[in-house]
Design an enzyme around this catalytic site. Structure first.
Site, PDB file in Angstrom:
ATOM      1  N   SER A 125       0.850  -1.194   0.000  1.00  0.00           N
ATOM      2  CA  SER A 125       0.000   0.000   0.000  1.00  0.00           C
ATOM      3  C   SER A 125       0.878   1.233   0.000  1.00  0.00           C
ATOM      4  CB  SER A 125      -0.914   0.022   1.230  1.00  0.00           C
ATOM      5  OG  SER A 125      -1.526   1.297   1.370  1.00  0.00           O
TER       6      SER A 125
ATOM      7  N   ARG B  46     -14.365  -1.717  -3.521  1.00  0.00           N
ATOM      8  CA  ARG B  46     -14.354  -1.553  -4.971  1.00  0.00           C
ATOM      9  C   ARG B  46     -14.403  -2.889  -5.696  1.00  0.00           C
ATOM     10  NH1 ARG B  46     -10.139   2.824  -6.701  1.00  0.00           N
ATOM     11  NH2 ARG B  46     -11.699   4.332  -6.068  1.00  0.00           N
TER      12      ARG B  46
ATOM     13  N   ASP C 210      -5.961   1.403  -8.824  1.00  0.00           N
ATOM     14  CA  ASP C 210      -7.121   2.252  -9.090  1.00  0.00           C
ATOM     15  C   ASP C 210      -7.765   1.988 -10.443  1.00  0.00           C
ATOM     16  OD1 ASP C 210      -7.109   3.636  -6.670  1.00  0.00           O
ATOM     17  OD2 ASP C 210      -5.604   5.057  -7.395  1.00  0.00           O
TER      18      ASP C 210
ATOM     19  N   LYS D  96     -10.973   0.693  -0.669  1.00  0.00           N
ATOM     20  CA  LYS D  96     -10.924   1.947  -1.412  1.00  0.00           C
ATOM     21  C   LYS D  96     -12.162   2.786  -1.087  1.00  0.00           C
ATOM     22  CE  LYS D  96      -7.013   1.765  -3.599  1.00  0.00           C
ATOM     23  NZ  LYS D  96      -6.020   2.847  -3.427  1.00  0.00           N
TER      24      LYS D  96
END
Length: 448
Positions: free
Chosen positions: A177, A361, A330, A357
């Site tokens: 991350s 997501r 993303d 997210k």
């Protein structure tokens, strides 16, 4: 102070355009770099000029927060942003709650800064951000000496009792991350000694690049099969340096996929950031047979940049390895749209990070596809998409769950669906991509 958008609901209907998409465009500045440029310039000593800053809601929240902490931040008439920083360790205690809106990046990175300064602060956010976990940041930051009080699960609002003489941190990320890594490094800036972060696989390195840009000593070394280690020498003299923000590859992703899918299309996007830790989507699309051409490659402000042309053509299924996930975390929703249109069965591996997210997501992407007639399933942390080999059925209404990337992905899906795709809300798109719908209309998309 900049005005923030009101939360008006803006539904949308997406249908195939009358003709191909075409044009030469630019997308807004990189969001990750924009957040960091305001934060680091606020921590540095002197005047920094930022060109190309993303002026979306999320980044404006970061600007407001840094003002509240003592930085002077102004926007010039020509679009440049000027930040007068007071130097590392010179932040002042904010007089009010810091409202981070919908921005998880801003909240998590700022937690690292606030933890390592001797003051009390409180962060909150909108309904979406208040549902998202912060413990994966606050747990490692507690080791520097800071104290955190939060709602159940470490959720916002979050009260932070920072420490004036923080301890350097030594932490191994359980899951790759960039946000957690960056929070730990930012806490280590104000600590005496070396802060060390191990990551199981390489994540976007904008923090490391920008810290070097402002004068910090940062080293990155491989750890064999265990990933890599990032070390930061604490209490550097951060000195103001101008920044040119490249176009955001995560924003370019939606235009690129649309151009690849709508028959006859060809679109060029100038000045897109090409940091190799952000280009996993482009690699995956090429693996699917996409016609992507990069020209005029150069380096601007320490980041690689280039012009990308996407030309429509048939795509086939892809198996995306888990190791690629950090470089495109993303972009999975819009890649899933491409896979839905492609021939064959695609598998995206190792998507656990997608669960934390703006929404969950992973489940939201599955729902987006299923409601529009695409067969998709989840096995553990893998998503499997059965491509239609052409136009998807469509006809569904997508619940965006206050997630801008889901809204944009749904709008792209509708461009190649047999029946209209309805999106329940597009208001949140402006948090990351101001003017998205008008730009898409400019190149030939049609939305109702």
């Amino acid at each position: 102070m900049e005005k923030h958008a009101s939360p008006t609901v803006r539904p949308l209907v997406s249908t195939p355009p009358a003709g191909p998409l075409s044009g030469v465009i630019r997308v807004p500045g990189d969001k990750s770099i924009s957040h960091r440029s305001l934060m680091f310039a606020g921590l540095a000593r002197g005047r920094t000029e930022i060109t190309g800053l993303l002026e979306g809601e999320d980044v404006l929240r970061t600007a407001d927060a840094m003002r509240a902490l003592g930085a002077t931040i102004t926007r010039e008439a020509d679009g440049r942003w000027v930040v007068e920083g007071q130097g590392l360790g010179a932040l002042r205690e904010p007089e009010d709650v810091l409202d981070m809106g919908n921005s998880g990046t801003a909240a998590r990175l700022l937690a690292g800064i606030l933890a390592s300064h001797g003051m009390v602060s409180v962060m909150t956010g909108d309904a979406s951000l208040r549902r998202r976990p912060m413990k994966r940041v606050t747990d490692p930051l507690s080791a520097c000496g800071a104290t955190f009080v939060a709602r159940e699960g470490g959720r916002l609002p979050l009260c932070i009792q920072g420490v004036a003489d923080p301890k350097p941190l030594d932490y191994r990320l359980p899951v790759a991350s960039a946000q957690v890594k960056s929070a730990v490094l930012l806490a280590g800036l104000n600590a005496s000694g070396t802060t060390r972060v191990e990551e199981p696989s390489a994540t976007r390195d904008h923090t490391e690049n920008m810290l070097r840009h402002f004068g910090a000593t940062v080293h990155v070394a491989p750890l064999g099969e265990r990933g890599r280690v990032v070390t930061l020498e604490g209490r550097p003299d951060l000195v103001a340096r101008d920044i040119l923000v490249p176009g955001d590859p995560s924003s370019a992703a939606f235009v690129i996929v649309a151009a690849l899918l709508v028959p006859g299309s060809s679109v060029t996007i100038n000045g897109v950031g090409l940091n190799p830790l952000r280009t996993g989507l482009f690699d995956s699309l090429r693996d699917m047979g996409a016609d992507l051409v990069i020209e005029n490659a150069r380096v601007e402000g320490g980041e690689p940049v280039g012009d990308i042309t996407a030309t429509a053509g048939a795509l086939h299924a892809v198996d995306v390895p888990a190791a690629r996930a950090p470089s495109m975390i993303d972009e999975y929703p819009v890649l899933a749209v491409a896979a839905a249109h492609a021939s064959g069965v695609s598998r995206f591996r190792g998507l656990e990070e997608l669960r934390v997210k703006e929404s969950d997501r992973l489940s939201a992407t599955v729902a987006l596809l299923r409601v529009n007639g695409v067969e998709v399933e989840v096995e553990g942390d893998d998503m499997i998409v059965h491509g239609t080999g052409g136009a998807v059925p469509g006809g569904g209404t997508v619940e965006t769950r206050m997630d801008h990337r889901l809204a944009m992905s749904a709008s792209v899906l509708g461009l190649v669906a047999r029946a209209p795709v309805r999106v329940d809300d597009t208001a949140f798109i402006d948090t990351s991509f101001p003017g998205y719908l008008s730009l898409m209309t400019e190149i030939g998309a049609e939305f109702g």
